[in-house]
Design a protein around this motif. Structure first.
Motif, short mmCIF file in Angstrom:
data_model
loop_
_atom_site.label_atom_id
_atom_site.label_comp_id
_atom_site.label_asym_id
_atom_site.label_seq_id
_atom_site.Cartn_x
_atom_site.Cartn_y
_atom_site.Cartn_z
N ASP A 136 11.68 5.53 3.22
CA ASP A 136 13.09 5.92 3.25
C ASP A 136 13.81 5.58 1.94
N ALA A 137 13.45 4.47 1.32
CA ALA A 137 14.05 4.09 0.03
C ALA A 137 13.55 4.97 -1.11
N TRP A 138 12.36 5.55 -0.94
CA TRP A 138 11.71 6.34 -2.00
C TRP A 138 12.15 7.81 -2.00
N VAL A 139 12.36 8.38 -0.82
CA VAL A 139 12.69 9.82 -0.72
C VAL A 139 14.11 10.06 -1.24
N PRO A 140 14.26 11.01 -2.17
CA PRO A 140 15.60 11.30 -2.69
C PRO A 140 16.50 11.88 -1.58
N GLU A 141 17.72 11.41 -1.53
CA GLU A 141 18.66 11.89 -0.53
C GLU A 141 18.78 13.41 -0.60
N GLY A 142 18.67 14.05 0.54
CA GLY A 142 18.78 15.50 0.61
C GLY A 142 17.50 16.24 0.28
N HIS A 143 16.41 15.52 0.00
CA HIS A 143 15.15 16.17 -0.38
C HIS A 143 13.98 15.73 0.49
N ALA A 144 14.26 15.30 1.71
CA ALA A 144 13.17 14.88 2.60
C ALA A 144 12.32 16.08 2.97
N PRO A 145 10.99 15.94 2.89
CA PRO A 145 10.10 17.03 3.28
C PRO A 145 9.94 17.05 4.81
N GLN A 152 0.83 -1.21 0.00
CA GLN A 152 0.00 0.00 0.00
C GLN A 152 0.87 1.25 0.00
N THR A 153 1.96 1.23 0.75
CA THR A 153 2.87 2.39 0.75
C THR A 153 3.48 2.59 -0.63
N ARG A 154 3.93 1.52 -1.26
CA ARG A 154 4.47 1.63 -2.62
C ARG A 154 3.44 2.21 -3.58
N ASP A 155 2.19 1.74 -3.49
CA ASP A 155 1.13 2.23 -4.36
C ASP A 155 0.82 3.71 -4.09
N CYS A 156 0.77 4.09 -2.81
CA CYS A 156 0.55 5.50 -2.46
C CYS A 156 1.62 6.39 -3.08
N LEU A 157 2.86 5.99 -2.92
CA LEU A 157 3.98 6.80 -3.40
C LEU A 157 4.03 6.84 -4.92
N ALA A 158 3.63 5.76 -5.59
CA ALA A 158 3.54 5.78 -7.05
C ALA A 158 2.47 6.77 -7.50
N SER A 159 1.35 6.80 -6.79
CA SER A 159 0.29 7.77 -7.11
C SER A 159 0.76 9.19 -6.87
N VAL A 160 1.49 9.40 -5.79
CA VAL A 160 2.04 10.73 -5.49
C VAL A 160 2.95 11.18 -6.63
N GLU A 161 3.86 10.31 -7.05
CA GLU A 161 4.78 10.66 -8.15
C GLU A 161 4.03 11.03 -9.42
N LYS A 162 3.02 10.23 -9.76
CA LYS A 162 2.24 10.48 -10.97
C LYS A 162 1.52 11.83 -10.89
N LEU A 163 0.90 12.11 -9.76
CA LEU A 163 0.18 13.37 -9.61
C LEU A 163 1.14 14.56 -9.59
#
Length: 117
Positions: free
Chosen positions: A83-92, A40-51
């Protein structure tokens, strides 16, 4: 001077994307009900990227994330994917809490604010 507001994928109840000037607000994203917290987390983050891409941004431009978990016992499993998804140095900035989600089969919901590229 008025800054323009744009709404994308708008329904009766909500819009998936609202932009105000160079700020992008995403509705809460969920995965497939009944899947694992990891999936579910992977799917959420894929939707976030697409949007974000549709709104003219990407995950390097995230400003703030709110994550809701149905059970805080799933915190480590969700964080491993995050943690694997967030780009290093770009954590919100981020908040994570436990709440009852729309249906018991949802385990995680991600809400995000970003800046336009």
């Amino acid at each position: 001077m008025t800054t323009s507001i744009s709404r994308i994928h708008t329904g009766t109840r909500m819009s998936q994307i609202v932009t105000h000037g160079d700020t992008i607000y995403l509705a809460g994203q969920v995965g497939n009900p009944g899947d694992s917290v990891e999936q579910q987390t992977r799917d959420c983050l894929a939707s976030v990227e697409k949007l974000l891409a549709e709104a003219g941004s990407d995950k390097d431009h995230m400003l703030q994330a709110t994550i809701w978990l149905a059970d805080m016992a799933d915190f480590a499993e969700m964080n491993a994917v995050w943690d694997a998804w967030v780009p290093e140095g770009h954590a919100p900035t981020r908040a994570c809490g436990e709440t009852r989600l729309a249906t018991p089969e949802y385990k995680v919901e991600v809400i995000l604010i970003a800046a336009r590229k």
